[in-house]
Every structure is written in C-alpha cells, then in structure tokens.
Design an enzyme around this catalytic site. Sequence first.
Site, PDB file in Angstrom:
ATOM      1  N   ALA A 147     131.454  24.018 126.761  1.00 15.97           N
ATOM      2  CA  ALA A 147     130.678  26.015 127.373  1.00 15.97           C
ATOM      3  C   ALA A 147     129.232  26.093 126.135  1.00 15.97           C
ATOM      4  CB  ALA A 147     131.824  26.558 127.034  1.00 15.97           C
ATOM      5  N   LEU A 148     128.220  24.583 126.706  1.00 10.30           N
ATOM      6  CA  LEU A 148     126.634  25.172 126.083  1.00 10.30           C
ATOM      7  C   LEU A 148     126.042  26.369 126.224  1.00 10.30           C
ATOM      8  CD1 LEU A 148     126.718  21.142 125.422  1.00 10.30           C
ATOM      9  CD2 LEU A 148     127.982  22.364 123.908  1.00 10.30           C
ATOM     10  N   HIS A 149     125.799  26.619 125.186  1.00  9.96           N
ATOM     11  CA  HIS A 149     125.162  27.252 125.338  1.00  9.96           C
ATOM     12  C   HIS A 149     123.303  27.501 124.332  1.00  9.96           C
ATOM     13  CE1 HIS A 149     126.641  29.214 121.078  1.00  9.96           C
ATOM     14  NE2 HIS A 149     127.966  29.370 122.434  1.00  9.96           N
ATOM     15  N   GLU A 165     124.917  29.004 111.695  1.00 10.11           N
ATOM     16  CA  GLU A 165     125.202  30.454 110.642  1.00 10.11           C
ATOM     17  C   GLU A 165     126.094  31.280 111.032  1.00 10.11           C
ATOM     18  OE1 GLU A 165     121.789  31.601 109.259  1.00 10.11           O
ATOM     19  OE2 GLU A 165     121.580  29.574 107.600  1.00 10.11           O
ATOM     20  N   LYS A 166     125.785  31.528 112.711  1.00 13.51           N
ATOM     21  CA  LYS A 166     126.717  32.697 113.452  1.00 13.51           C
ATOM     22  C   LYS A 166     128.299  32.923 112.715  1.00 13.51           C
ATOM     23  CE  LYS A 166     128.449  31.898 117.295  1.00 13.51           C
ATOM     24  NZ  LYS A 166     129.718  32.050 117.624  1.00 13.51           N
ATOM     25  N   HIS A 170     124.582  25.724 120.710  1.00 15.17           N
ATOM     26  CA  HIS A 170     124.082  24.684 120.659  1.00 15.17           C
ATOM     27  C   HIS A 170     122.827  23.887 121.072  1.00 15.17           C
ATOM     28  CE1 HIS A 170     128.032  25.967 121.796  1.00 15.17           C
ATOM     29  NE2 HIS A 170     128.552  25.747 120.426  1.00 15.17           N
ATOM     30  N   GLN A 175     133.329  29.355 109.317  1.00 11.71           N
ATOM     31  CA  GLN A 175     133.763  28.320 108.778  1.00 11.71           C
ATOM     32  C   GLN A 175     132.371  27.345 108.305  1.00 11.71           C
ATOM     33  OE1 GLN A 175     134.764  26.633 113.164  1.00 11.71           O
ATOM     34  NE2 GLN A 175     132.628  25.885 113.417  1.00 11.71           N
TER      35      GLN A 175
END
Length: 186
Positions: free
Chosen positions: A33-35, A153-154, A38, A158
């Site tokens: 579901a690349l945006h 960094e969003k 990504h 993680q």
Amino acid sequence: MTEPILVRTRVDIAQAMSRRSGGETAAVLTMGALHDGHTALMRAARQRVGVSGHVVVTIFVNPMQFSPDEDLSRYPSSFDTDIETCRREDVDVVFAPSVDEMYPDGDVAVSVDPGSLGEILEGAARPGHFTGVLTVVLKLLNLTCADVTCFGEKDFQQLVLVRRMVRDLDVPIEVVGVPIARAADG
Ligand code: PAF
C-alpha cells in the site's frame, strides 16, 4: 525506469542478491500500500547507494506484529500499483514473500525481545507488536543481505527500536532515518 525483478521465495531472493555486482544494497521494508512516505524511503535508499548500488523493497504484511483482535485481512493492499511505484523509483528487486515462506513452521520459536522500550507508547497499546516488528525486520534484513536500511522517522519508536536491535545484536547494517514526508495539508 528499470523493471524491478520480482521474487517471492528465499531461494530466489538469495539468487537475485548473489547476482549483484558493484555497490552496496539498501533495503526498504514495507507492508505494501505504498504512498509518498515509502517513495521518500526509496529515494533516500537510492541516494545512499548511488547508481551502482542496489535498492531492494520488501512487501510483506507481517501477521506476527498484529494481535488476534486486529483485523489483518483489512490491511490495505495495492500490489500492482506498488510494483508500478517501484518501477518508477528505479527499484532493482522487489521481495514479496508469502506468510508460509516467511514462517514455514507457523509460529517462530525464537523471536527478538524489544525489552522495556517495546512496552511503552505504541507498545503499551499493542502488546507483542514490537516483538513481531523486530523479528520480521531481522529476518528480512538477513534475507536481503542489505548493507543499509532506510526507516521513516514517522514511526519513531520503530526506528529507535530497530537502531537499538542493530546495536545490541551487532547486526552488520547501517540504519538511515528518513524525515517525515508531509502531505500539503500537513
Ligand atoms: O513499518 C512497517 O511498515 C512495518 O512495521 C515493517 C517495518 C515493514 C515490518 O513489518
């Protein structure tokens, strides 16, 4: 634009990576579901390894990081568009394994313990989530033989945990943090 090689098995990814010559390999790990976020990671990966290097994108929705009450089947999927995005961004290899390929024995017996950092913030709301994340991240980095990996960094917790895993477990990889790509409306 290059046509990315699409591979789905551990044997094929090993073969694709053994055929590399020249520069370093950068891995961008995704659940598809690349945006635009990504895309920013793919561009950072290409910038880091240069034209002689290799960019690998993984697409795998990891069941291990979802709890039983989170509906995994509702996770968005847009595989054909994702491949088109990878083509546009000059990605060399797309690794899109099945769940059976990644977890041939079903559950793993050994996993990565994120420690106390994995129990706060998102980890407090989603027990076990970061064990699942770090375990699959380590597996995917091993399978892609990457020298560098780019994380946004969003998902700051993680990123911190991936950096910590790499340091604590001496994983031979460089972790590059990529600034948030914001939409025009913020
Ligand atoms: O950030 C994500 O999309 C996922 O947590 C990751 C790193 C691909 C692991 O499944």
